[in-house]
Write a protein that holds these residues in place. Sequence first.
Motif, PDB file in Angstrom:
ATOM      1  N   LYS A  56       0.867  -1.184   0.000  1.00 27.96           N
ATOM      2  CA  LYS A  56       0.000   0.000   0.000  1.00 27.96           C
ATOM      3  C   LYS A  56       0.895   1.222   0.000  1.00 27.96           C
ATOM      4  O   LYS A  56       1.820   1.314   0.806  1.00 27.96           O
ATOM      5  N   TYR A  57       0.576   2.152  -0.888  1.00 28.42           N
ATOM      6  CA  TYR A  57       1.417   3.343  -0.992  1.00 28.42           C
ATOM      7  C   TYR A  57       0.585   4.611  -0.943  1.00 28.42           C
ATOM      8  O   TYR A  57      -0.500   4.669  -1.509  1.00 28.42           O
ATOM      9  N   GLY A  91       4.585   9.632  -2.571  1.00 22.63           N
ATOM     10  CA  GLY A  91       5.954   9.673  -2.046  1.00 22.63           C
ATOM     11  C   GLY A  91       6.569   8.311  -1.830  1.00 22.63           C
ATOM     12  O   GLY A  91       7.743   8.209  -1.486  1.00 22.63           O
ATOM     13  N   ALA A  92       5.785   7.242  -2.024  1.00 20.86           N
ATOM     14  CA  ALA A  92       6.341   5.895  -1.854  1.00 20.86           C
ATOM     15  C   ALA A  92       5.973   5.032  -3.055  1.00 20.86           C
ATOM     16  O   ALA A  92       4.926   5.213  -3.674  1.00 20.86           O
ATOM     17  N   SER A  93       6.872   4.098  -3.391  1.00 15.43           N
ATOM     18  CA  SER A  93       6.617   3.181  -4.517  1.00 15.43           C
ATOM     19  C   SER A  93       7.381   1.886  -4.262  1.00 15.43           C
ATOM     20  O   SER A  93       8.006   1.728  -3.213  1.00 15.43           O
ATOM     21  N   ASP A  94       7.364   1.002  -5.259  1.00 16.75           N
ATOM     22  CA  ASP A  94       8.112  -0.260  -5.133  1.00 16.75           C
ATOM     23  C   ASP A  94       9.612  -0.013  -5.013  1.00 16.75           C
ATOM     24  O   ASP A  94      10.340  -0.852  -4.491  1.00 16.75           O
ATOM     25  N   THR A  95      10.064   1.119  -5.516  1.00 14.63           N
ATOM     26  CA  THR A  95      11.518   1.323  -5.601  1.00 14.63           C
ATOM     27  C   THR A  95      12.064   2.455  -4.721  1.00 14.63           C
ATOM     28  O   THR A  95      13.262   2.498  -4.468  1.00 14.63           O
ATOM     29  N   ALA A  96      11.190   3.374  -4.283  1.00 13.04           N
ATOM     30  CA  ALA A  96      11.729   4.552  -3.567  1.00 13.04           C
ATOM     31  C   ALA A  96      10.780   5.082  -2.498  1.00 13.04           C
ATOM     32  O   ALA A  96       9.569   4.853  -2.543  1.00 13.04           O
ATOM     33  N   LYS A 108      11.258   0.642   8.243  1.00 15.36           N
ATOM     34  CA  LYS A 108      11.405  -0.830   8.173  1.00 15.36           C
ATOM     35  C   LYS A 108      10.141  -1.501   8.707  1.00 15.36           C
ATOM     36  O   LYS A 108       9.627  -2.451   8.137  1.00 15.36           O
ATOM     37  N   ALA A 109       9.660  -0.970   9.845  1.00 13.48           N
ATOM     38  CA  ALA A 109       8.471  -1.551  10.484  1.00 13.48           C
ATOM     39  C   ALA A 109       7.229  -1.404   9.610  1.00 13.48           C
ATOM     40  O   ALA A 109       6.284  -2.190   9.724  1.00 13.48           O
ATOM     41  N   CYS A 110       7.224  -0.402   8.721  1.00 10.02           N
ATOM     42  CA  CYS A 110       6.068  -0.200   7.829  1.00 10.02           C
ATOM     43  C   CYS A 110       5.948  -1.321   6.799  1.00 10.02           C
ATOM     44  O   CYS A 110       4.863  -1.519   6.231  1.00 10.02           O
ATOM     45  N   GLY A 111       7.040  -2.027   6.545  1.00 14.35           N
ATOM     46  CA  GLY A 111       7.000  -3.107   5.551  1.00 14.35           C
ATOM     47  C   GLY A 111       6.576  -2.572   4.198  1.00 14.35           C
ATOM     48  O   GLY A 111       7.138  -1.604   3.693  1.00 14.35           O
ATOM     49  N   ASP A 112       5.545  -3.196   3.614  1.00 12.18           N
ATOM     50  CA  ASP A 112       5.045  -2.761   2.305  1.00 12.18           C
ATOM     51  C   ASP A 112       3.817  -1.869   2.423  1.00 12.18           C
ATOM     52  O   ASP A 112       3.178  -1.551   1.430  1.00 12.18           O
ATOM     53  N   ASP A 113       3.481  -1.485   3.658  1.00 11.61           N
ATOM     54  CA  ASP A 113       2.360  -0.552   3.859  1.00 11.61           C
ATOM     55  C   ASP A 113       2.935   0.838   4.125  1.00 11.61           C
ATOM     56  O   ASP A 113       3.070   1.273   5.255  1.00 11.61           O
ATOM     57  N   LEU A 114       3.313   1.484   3.014  1.00 14.02           N
ATOM     58  CA  LEU A 114       3.943   2.804   3.156  1.00 14.02           C
ATOM     59  C   LEU A 114       2.905   3.904   2.967  1.00 14.02           C
ATOM     60  O   LEU A 114       3.028   4.770   2.100  1.00 14.02           O
ATOM     61  N   THR A 115       1.864   3.819   3.795  1.00 11.18           N
ATOM     62  CA  THR A 115       0.884   4.906   3.834  1.00 11.18           C
ATOM     63  C   THR A 115       1.289   5.849   4.961  1.00 11.18           C
ATOM     64  O   THR A 115       1.981   5.449   5.912  1.00 11.18           O
TER      65      THR A 115
END
Length: 408
Positions: free
Chosen positions: A30-31, A34-39, A340-347
């Motif tokens: 989840k993005y 300002g966040a994506s798969d790469t940055a 790091k703790a956000c994992g793939d949930d960069l909301t």
Amino acid sequence: MPALHVRLGALAAALALSAALSTVASAQKKYDTGASDTAIKIGNIMPYSGPASAYGVIGKTEEAYFRKINAEGGINGRKINFISYDDAYSPPKTVEQARKLVESDEVLLIFNSLGTPPNSAIQKYMNSKKVPQLFVATGATKWNDPKDFPWTMGWQPNYQSESQIYAKYILKNHPDAKIGVLYQNDDYGKDYLKGFKDGLGTKASMIIIEDSYEVSEPTIDSHIVRLKSSGADVFFNITTPKFAAQAIKKNAEIGWKPLHFLNNVSASIGSVIKPAGFENAQDIISSQYFKDPTDPQWKNDPAMKAWNEFLDKYYPEANRADASVMYGFIVSQGLVQVLKACGDDLTRENVMKQAASLKDFEPLGLLPGVKVNTSPTDFAPISQLQLIRFKGEAWERFGDVLSSDVGG
């Protein structure tokens, strides 16, 4: 016929499973802007120029630290894109830079922007936009207000708690003191002064003079002369580095030797004590929550070795006597821990959730016994301090690590 049913049933089940898996996959990632798969795009605002420019090295240290993280593979495979702007410690400029970061650069969050007046100027904007104003570089007490400002969080021990610790020390060891206070005439200075008076409680009348200065003043010499002439024998010096160095110098010049308390935001040997002259700074009392890089006792400390290795490789020109470089190193570890703790949930919501869930986190560089703790109702990550006294060319720690809920 039954065989066809079975085949169709199996196909339906396979399709359902594949749909469920793709939902899980998309739920895992989840993005927000300002966040994506790469940055991950991080904004920052620092006084690289102006009256508080001594703090600019914090931004330079952070930029170097994120280069290190990127070289090591980034955070969960994503590189940090760190965008840092100068506001010259001028609130109107801070507003301009914050808008640029949020609306043009489209950062995920603003990290460690410096100063009480600058952060005050953007706090409502950041909260209305629901963009994290994370680990601000100021100890004002108001950053710990998750109810009214759920998108703003402090980092260092707050100013009121720090000054209460000094007040308690004076009451215990110098009950007949005549106190003179010099403070910066803004939210930062007034926050320290309030905590100090709260700490003195019914003995606040021990303060015989309060004098304030404006950051636009080129020198505070006349204020020091006024404080000396008041007859004060204890001096609480609430200033930023440039003015702190001036005060220490001027005290020596006019032969005023009060018991001198210096707020910890100006306790840097590199940017304050050394320029003011070691001989002029003897016996000044301050407080500390991280290791002093100039203190020989940490020479073989693993955290200090890691700090030196990081600087050798990524910021070799850093002034290693400047406590602000250590501060930048420590707070950067805090952001990395949260991301790091956000994992793939960069909301943005999850960033704040993880920032409010730090438990006994010990970034390299903190004093033994000092830990980072937050909760949904406590946005003050660090709340412990130790008193220090300047001796020779270094700070010496004395007494116990004190919790900032001293007196309140």
